[in-house]
Scaffold this motif. Structure first.
Motif, PDB file in Angstrom:
ATOM      1  N   VAL A 126      -6.833  -3.460   4.990  1.00  0.00           N
ATOM      2  CA  VAL A 126      -5.939  -3.283   3.953  1.00  0.00           C
ATOM      3  C   VAL A 126      -5.963  -4.614   3.006  1.00  0.00           C
ATOM      4  O   VAL A 126      -5.922  -4.720   1.918  1.00  0.00           O
ATOM      5  CB  VAL A 126      -4.409  -2.889   4.404  1.00  0.00           C
ATOM      6  N   LEU A 127      -5.628  -5.780   3.979  1.00  0.00           N
ATOM      7  CA  LEU A 127      -5.612  -6.896   2.976  1.00  0.00           C
ATOM      8  C   LEU A 127      -7.083  -7.453   2.528  1.00  0.00           C
ATOM      9  O   LEU A 127      -6.941  -8.117   1.370  1.00  0.00           O
ATOM     10  CB  LEU A 127      -5.177  -8.232   4.019  1.00  0.00           C
ATOM     11  N   ALA A 128      -8.184  -6.787   3.159  1.00  0.00           N
ATOM     12  CA  ALA A 128      -9.344  -7.260   2.506  1.00  0.00           C
ATOM     13  C   ALA A 128      -9.594  -6.544   1.323  1.00  0.00           C
ATOM     14  O   ALA A 128      -9.901  -7.378   0.299  1.00  0.00           O
ATOM     15  CB  ALA A 128     -10.494  -6.869   3.524  1.00  0.00           C
ATOM     16  N   HIS A 129      -9.008  -5.430   1.188  1.00  0.00           N
ATOM     17  CA  HIS A 129      -8.863  -4.728  -0.307  1.00  0.00           C
ATOM     18  C   HIS A 129      -7.914  -5.312  -1.146  1.00  0.00           C
ATOM     19  O   HIS A 129      -8.420  -5.459  -2.292  1.00  0.00           O
ATOM     20  CB  HIS A 129      -8.749  -3.187  -0.123  1.00  0.00           C
ATOM     21  N   ALA A 130      -6.767  -5.593  -0.668  1.00  0.00           N
ATOM     22  CA  ALA A 130      -5.880  -6.350  -1.623  1.00  0.00           C
ATOM     23  C   ALA A 130      -6.559  -7.611  -2.055  1.00  0.00           C
ATOM     24  O   ALA A 130      -6.190  -7.971  -3.165  1.00  0.00           O
ATOM     25  CB  ALA A 130      -4.613  -6.707  -0.853  1.00  0.00           C
ATOM     26  N   ALA A 131      -7.433  -8.421  -1.326  1.00  0.00           N
ATOM     27  CA  ALA A 131      -7.540  -9.859  -1.770  1.00  0.00           C
ATOM     28  C   ALA A 131      -8.603  -9.561  -2.881  1.00  0.00           C
ATOM     29  O   ALA A 131      -8.786 -10.475  -3.892  1.00  0.00           O
ATOM     30  CB  ALA A 131      -8.073 -10.407  -0.521  1.00  0.00           C
ATOM     31  N   ALA A 132      -9.353  -8.340  -2.876  1.00  0.00           N
ATOM     32  CA  ALA A 132     -10.493  -8.086  -3.989  1.00  0.00           C
ATOM     33  C   ALA A 132      -9.748  -7.890  -5.157  1.00  0.00           C
ATOM     34  O   ALA A 132     -10.587  -7.951  -6.377  1.00  0.00           O
ATOM     35  CB  ALA A 132     -11.327  -6.888  -3.281  1.00  0.00           C
ATOM     36  N   VAL A 133      -8.892  -7.485  -5.492  1.00  0.00           N
ATOM     37  CA  VAL A 133      -7.980  -7.396  -6.632  1.00  0.00           C
ATOM     38  C   VAL A 133      -6.937  -8.270  -6.959  1.00  0.00           C
ATOM     39  O   VAL A 133      -6.484  -8.283  -8.356  1.00  0.00           O
ATOM     40  CB  VAL A 133      -7.348  -5.740  -6.590  1.00  0.00           C
ATOM     41  N   ALA A 134      -6.525  -9.159  -6.106  1.00  0.00           N
ATOM     42  CA  ALA A 134      -5.207 -10.112  -6.338  1.00  0.00           C
ATOM     43  C   ALA A 134      -6.094 -11.401  -5.998  1.00  0.00           C
ATOM     44  O   ALA A 134      -6.358 -11.620  -4.927  1.00  0.00           O
ATOM     45  CB  ALA A 134      -4.159  -9.710  -5.678  1.00  0.00           C
ATOM     46  N   LYS A 135      -6.294 -12.002  -6.807  1.00  0.00           N
ATOM     47  CA  LYS A 135      -6.867 -13.390  -6.697  1.00  0.00           C
ATOM     48  C   LYS A 135      -5.920 -14.737  -6.563  1.00  0.00           C
ATOM     49  O   LYS A 135      -6.601 -15.893  -6.246  1.00  0.00           O
ATOM     50  CB  LYS A 135      -7.778 -14.023  -7.861  1.00  0.00           C
ATOM     51  N   LYS A 136      -4.817 -14.547  -6.632  1.00  0.00           N
ATOM     52  CA  LYS A 136      -3.842 -15.617  -6.556  1.00  0.00           C
ATOM     53  C   LYS A 136      -2.750 -15.625  -5.378  1.00  0.00           C
ATOM     54  O   LYS A 136      -2.757 -16.532  -4.638  1.00  0.00           O
ATOM     55  CB  LYS A 136      -2.954 -15.976  -7.760  1.00  0.00           C
ATOM     56  N   LEU A 165     -12.801 -15.059   3.539  1.00  0.00           N
ATOM     57  CA  LEU A 165     -13.041 -13.826   2.522  1.00  0.00           C
ATOM     58  C   LEU A 165     -11.729 -14.148   1.406  1.00  0.00           C
ATOM     59  O   LEU A 165     -12.209 -13.900   0.021  1.00  0.00           O
ATOM     60  CB  LEU A 165     -12.839 -12.560   3.074  1.00  0.00           C
ATOM     61  N   THR A 166     -10.716 -14.503   1.800  1.00  0.00           N
ATOM     62  CA  THR A 166      -9.371 -14.697   1.070  1.00  0.00           C
ATOM     63  C   THR A 166      -9.427 -16.111   0.360  1.00  0.00           C
ATOM     64  O   THR A 166      -8.606 -16.171  -0.537  1.00  0.00           O
ATOM     65  CB  THR A 166      -8.206 -14.500   1.505  1.00  0.00           C
ATOM     66  N   ARG A 220     -12.487 -14.667  15.390  1.00  0.00           N
ATOM     67  CA  ARG A 220     -13.505 -14.501  14.182  1.00  0.00           C
ATOM     68  C   ARG A 220     -12.988 -13.750  13.394  1.00  0.00           C
ATOM     69  O   ARG A 220     -13.475 -13.941  12.215  1.00  0.00           O
ATOM     70  CB  ARG A 220     -14.776 -14.067  15.151  1.00  0.00           C
ATOM     71  N   LYS A 221     -12.538 -12.588  13.520  1.00  0.00           N
ATOM     72  CA  LYS A 221     -12.046 -11.558  12.435  1.00  0.00           C
ATOM     73  C   LYS A 221     -11.095 -12.309  11.663  1.00  0.00           C
ATOM     74  O   LYS A 221     -11.017 -12.061  10.380  1.00  0.00           O
ATOM     75  CB  LYS A 221     -11.174 -10.417  13.119  1.00  0.00           C
ATOM     76  N   LEU A 222     -10.113 -13.193  12.054  1.00  0.00           N
ATOM     77  CA  LEU A 222      -9.089 -13.804  11.326  1.00  0.00           C
ATOM     78  C   LEU A 222      -9.818 -14.838  10.387  1.00  0.00           C
ATOM     79  O   LEU A 222      -9.338 -15.214   9.341  1.00  0.00           O
ATOM     80  CB  LEU A 222      -8.026 -14.386  12.216  1.00  0.00           C
ATOM     81  N   ALA A 223     -10.766 -15.812  11.075  1.00  0.00           N
ATOM     82  CA  ALA A 223     -11.646 -16.535  10.242  1.00  0.00           C
ATOM     83  C   ALA A 223     -12.280 -16.055   9.097  1.00  0.00           C
ATOM     84  O   ALA A 223     -12.311 -16.658   8.030  1.00  0.00           O
ATOM     85  CB  ALA A 223     -12.259 -17.476  11.078  1.00  0.00           C
ATOM     86  N   THR A 224     -12.942 -15.059   9.514  1.00  0.00           N
ATOM     87  CA  THR A 224     -13.635 -14.290   8.422  1.00  0.00           C
ATOM     88  C   THR A 224     -12.776 -13.631   7.200  1.00  0.00           C
ATOM     89  O   THR A 224     -13.054 -14.025   6.094  1.00  0.00           O
ATOM     90  CB  THR A 224     -14.336 -12.942   9.032  1.00  0.00           C
TER      91      THR A 224
END
Length: 370
Positions: A60-70, A97-98, A89-93
């Motif tokens: 959910v947050l990975a998708h949110a980060a793709a559309v909101a940049k700040k 990503l964000t 590792r998942k959290l670091a990734t």
């Protein structure tokens, strides 16, 4: 005086305590709309919660980060279902990503029945011991300079190592909550931000003192306070809307087969919030507790009720106690986010800045007088 941070909340589908969920469980367009509304409204972060029936918060947050940049992100995560080395590792990734916009909100779990839905049969005390060990391991994964072994009560790990590290150094911020003694022990060792539910000023001050007393002198904690504000053009309209919200929530429960009220939960925080509703429907002038009684104290279920200015001034009283972070969400999520961004958040910052200027002036006058 500390700075002021406001966090909202996002879901993967339209849902609330007033209306049944609608449509597919994962709706990218809804995630986008809700995230953008928070970013446009001046929120600092959005929280993706954890539920045993909901889509994965990482995605959910990975998708949110793709559309909101700040805007920044806060991910709720329950230890015990993902190995700490993999979680690190998942959290670091996700932090990479964000672009370093991620924080972790650790939820140990307060309800045995809910934990069993994911196959966890550890009792309350064991869950907090596991969380303590889990956080030891993930922080070590994020900072280790060479592979390491770990042998503990819950995890036995050999030659752990991660090529990916968090973008933030030494690691991403850790939010943590819980009112039990077990929770405070973990918070004292690991938390950067201690999260409280929306209790009255005196109760909040007592809790802050209790938490501070448990924290070593070389560590400093920030504090977060949660609430679900109800705004109106006038105070009268705000209270009318509050009573309408309660009626809608009870109607939803009745439609689902409930008698109209949810029993208090097992979690200490749930019991504390239900206790508030039994003390009085309104505490501290405008802290409305009725919905905590309706919802069994689950989640963030008290509300400050009034005009935007009245609510902002009430929120800032907690800042004088040491609160610097606020987690707020509405009862009608998208419209309320837009309303908070238009009315409440600008006033919060304006009034906080005025208070800070006043304190600086008083302090400067005191120095000059010496």
């Amino acid at each position: 005086m500390s700075s002021l941070h406001v966090t909202g909340m996002i879901w993967a589908q339209p849902t609330s305590d007033l209306e049944a969920a609608s449509g597919e469980a994962f709706q990218p367009a809804h995630i986008e709309a809700l995230t953008r509304a928070h970013e446009d409204g001046g929120f600092d972060r959005v929280l993706a919660g954890y539920w045993t029936n909901a889509p994965d918060g990482f995605l959910v947050l990975a998708h949110a980060a793709a559309v909101a940049k700040k805007i920044q992100f806060l991910l709720a995560h329950r230890p015990g279902f993902v190995a700490p080395t993999l979680a690190a590792r998942k959290l670091a990734t996700l932090d990479q990503l964000t672009g370093g916009r991620l924080a972790l909100h650790v939820i140990s779990g307060g309800e045995d029945a809910d934990q069993r839905k994911d196959g966890d049969h550890a009792d309350h005390a064991a869950r907090y011991r596991r969380t303590d060990e889990f956080l030891d391991v993930i922080r070590r994964v994020w900072t280790a300079e060479k592979p390491f072994d770990h042998a503990g009560e819950f995890y036995n790990i050999q030659q752990a190592w991660s090529d990916i590290r968090t973008a933030q150094k030494p690691h991403l911020p850790i939010f943590f909550g819980g009112a039990s003694d077990s929770a405070l022990k973990v918070a004292a060792r690991h938390a950067d931000v201690y999260a409280l539910f929306g209790e009255p000023l005196a109760d909040t001050a007592a809790m802050l003192d209790r938490v501070r007393a448990s924290v070593p002198s070389d560590r400093r904690l920030a504090f977060s306070w949660s609430n679900r504000p109800i705004l109106g053009a006038t105070e009268k309209q705000a209270w009318e809307y509050a009573h309408h919200i309660r009626a809608r929530a009870i109607a939803k429960l009745q439609q689902s087969g409930s008698a109209g009220l949810i029993a208090a939960g097992q979690a200490v925080n749930s019991q504390r919030l239900v206790g508030l509703s039994q003390r009085g429907e309104v505490l501290d002038e405008r802290l409305w507790t009725a919905m905590a009684g309706v919802l069994g104290g689950r989640g963030n279920s008290t509300a400050l009720v009034g005009t935007a200015e009245q609510v902002a001034r009430s929120m800032l009283r907690y800042r004088k106690l040491g609160v610097s972070h606020y987690i707020i969400r509405g009862w009608d999520p998208l419209p309320d986010v837009i309303g908070y961004g238009r009315e409440l958040i600008p006033l919060l910052h304006e009034l906080a800045a005025a208070e800070d200027v006043g304190r600086v002036s008083i302090a400067s006058a005191a120095v000059a007088a010496e």
